[in-house]
Design a protein around this motif. Structure first.
Motif, PDB file in Angstrom:
ATOM      1  N   PRO A  17     -83.457 -50.786  17.617  1.00 43.16           N
ATOM      2  CA  PRO A  17     -82.556 -49.809  18.225  1.00 43.16           C
ATOM      3  C   PRO A  17     -83.333 -48.819  19.092  1.00 43.16           C
ATOM      4  O   PRO A  17     -84.358 -48.282  18.674  1.00 43.16           O
ATOM      5  N   CYS A  18     -82.866 -48.626  20.291  1.00 47.37           N
ATOM      6  CA  CYS A  18     -83.487 -47.682  21.223  1.00 47.37           C
ATOM      7  C   CYS A  18     -82.425 -46.677  21.664  1.00 47.37           C
ATOM      8  O   CYS A  18     -81.339 -47.072  22.102  1.00 47.37           O
ATOM      9  N   VAL A  19     -82.756 -45.398  21.565  1.00 47.56           N
ATOM     10  CA  VAL A  19     -81.825 -44.359  21.992  1.00 47.56           C
ATOM     11  C   VAL A  19     -81.993 -44.123  23.486  1.00 47.56           C
ATOM     12  O   VAL A  19     -83.113 -43.921  23.966  1.00 47.56           O
ATOM     13  N   CYS A  20     -80.879 -44.180  24.191  1.00 49.24           N
ATOM     14  CA  CYS A  20     -80.862 -43.937  25.633  1.00 49.24           C
ATOM     15  C   CYS A  20     -80.074 -42.660  25.902  1.00 49.24           C
ATOM     16  O   CYS A  20     -79.090 -42.370  25.213  1.00 49.24           O
ATOM     17  N   LYS A  21     -80.503 -41.932  26.919  1.00 47.58           N
ATOM     18  CA  LYS A  21     -79.811 -40.703  27.307  1.00 47.58           C
ATOM     19  C   LYS A  21     -80.116 -40.430  28.777  1.00 47.58           C
ATOM     20  O   LYS A  21     -81.274 -40.493  29.197  1.00 47.58           O
ATOM     21  N   LEU A  22     -79.083 -40.118  29.528  1.00 43.26           N
ATOM     22  CA  LEU A  22     -79.285 -39.787  30.940  1.00 43.26           C
ATOM     23  C   LEU A  22     -79.462 -38.280  31.077  1.00 43.26           C
ATOM     24  O   LEU A  22     -78.524 -37.540  31.307  1.00 43.26           O
ATOM     25  N   THR A  23     -80.704 -37.839  30.906  1.00 39.03           N
ATOM     26  CA  THR A  23     -81.050 -36.438  31.108  1.00 39.03           C
ATOM     27  C   THR A  23     -81.031 -36.144  32.608  1.00 39.03           C
ATOM     28  O   THR A  23     -80.935 -37.063  33.433  1.00 39.03           O
ATOM     29  N   LEU A  24     -81.163 -34.885  32.962  1.00 37.92           N
ATOM     30  CA  LEU A  24     -81.195 -34.532  34.387  1.00 37.92           C
ATOM     31  C   LEU A  24     -82.350 -35.235  35.086  1.00 37.92           C
ATOM     32  O   LEU A  24     -82.186 -35.780  36.183  1.00 37.92           O
ATOM     33  N   GLY A  25     -83.502 -35.273  34.453  1.00 38.48           N
ATOM     34  CA  GLY A  25     -84.651 -35.967  35.032  1.00 38.48           C
ATOM     35  C   GLY A  25     -84.398 -37.458  35.175  1.00 38.48           C
ATOM     36  O   GLY A  25     -84.752 -38.068  36.187  1.00 38.48           O
ATOM     37  N   ALA A  26     -83.773 -38.058  34.152  1.00 38.19           N
ATOM     38  CA  ALA A  26     -83.455 -39.487  34.209  1.00 38.19           C
ATOM     39  C   ALA A  26     -82.433 -39.768  35.310  1.00 38.19           C
ATOM     40  O   ALA A  26     -82.538 -40.768  36.013  1.00 38.19           O
ATOM     41  N   LEU A  27     -81.451 -38.870  35.465  1.00 42.50           N
ATOM     42  CA  LEU A  27     -80.468 -39.040  36.536  1.00 42.50           C
ATOM     43  C   LEU A  27     -81.124 -38.939  37.910  1.00 42.50           C
ATOM     44  O   LEU A  27     -80.796 -39.703  38.818  1.00 42.50           O
ATOM     45  N   ALA A  28     -82.059 -38.010  38.065  1.00 44.43           N
ATOM     46  CA  ALA A  28     -82.765 -37.872  39.340  1.00 44.43           C
ATOM     47  C   ALA A  28     -83.589 -39.125  39.625  1.00 44.43           C
ATOM     48  O   ALA A  28     -83.607 -39.622  40.759  1.00 44.43           O
ATOM     49  N   GLU A  29     -84.247 -39.650  38.603  1.00 39.16           N
ATOM     50  CA  GLU A  29     -85.027 -40.874  38.762  1.00 39.16           C
ATOM     51  C   GLU A  29     -84.107 -42.052  39.107  1.00 39.16           C
ATOM     52  O   GLU A  29     -84.424 -42.864  39.967  1.00 39.16           O
ATOM     53  N   LEU A  30     -82.962 -42.109  38.441  1.00 43.59           N
ATOM     54  CA  LEU A  30     -81.989 -43.163  38.713  1.00 43.59           C
ATOM     55  C   LEU A  30     -81.506 -43.093  40.156  1.00 43.59           C
ATOM     56  O   LEU A  30     -81.467 -44.105  40.854  1.00 43.59           O
ATOM     57  N   GLU A  31     -81.161 -41.912  40.608  1.00 44.58           N
ATOM     58  CA  GLU A  31     -80.687 -41.752  41.980  1.00 44.58           C
ATOM     59  C   GLU A  31     -81.767 -42.170  42.977  1.00 44.58           C
ATOM     60  O   GLU A  31     -81.482 -42.832  43.971  1.00 44.58           O
ATOM     61  N   GLY A  32     -83.013 -41.828  42.685  1.00 50.77           N
ATOM     62  CA  GLY A  32     -84.120 -42.223  43.557  1.00 50.77           C
ATOM     63  C   GLY A  32     -84.308 -43.731  43.596  1.00 50.77           C
ATOM     64  O   GLY A  32     -84.657 -44.294  44.628  1.00 50.77           O
TER      65      GLY A  32
END
Length: 104
Positions: A17-32
């Protein structure tokens, strides 16, 4: 165990099991990583069922990184995600939904 009230989603990868969360930093990385378009465009693709495998992988990787994982998409090429492509797409859609709205 993931806490849906904080936007977390559990994804089983290679039986772990791996916990995933779209933090602000993760969202910025995703958008990039999306190149063209924005998060709104990505959400529209998911809502309309027009997302790609690349979209799913980008959301899962961003979520894993937001959950503290250190890795890249290439680390998941041969990984077994529970539920296969459909399970991964559901997890990605849930991550996006929880990032922008509390669970119902």
């Amino acid at each position: 165990m993931a806490n849906p009230w904080t936007g977390e989603v559990t994804v089983q990868i290679d039986g772990k099991p791996c916990v995933c969360k779209l933090t602000l930093g993760a969202l910025a990385e995703l958008e990039g990583s999306l190149g063209e378009g924005s998060l709104v465009d990505l959400i529209r693709r998911f809502e309309g069922g027009a997302f790609s495998g690349r979209d799913v992988m980008a959301v899962i990787v961003a979520g894993l990184r937001g959950g503290g994982w250190i890795g890249t998409a290439s680390d998941l090429i041969a990984a077994e995600i529970e539920g296969g492509p459909v399970g991964a797409a559901k997890a990605a859609a849930t991550l996006l939904a929880r990032a922008f709205a509390p669970p119902s």
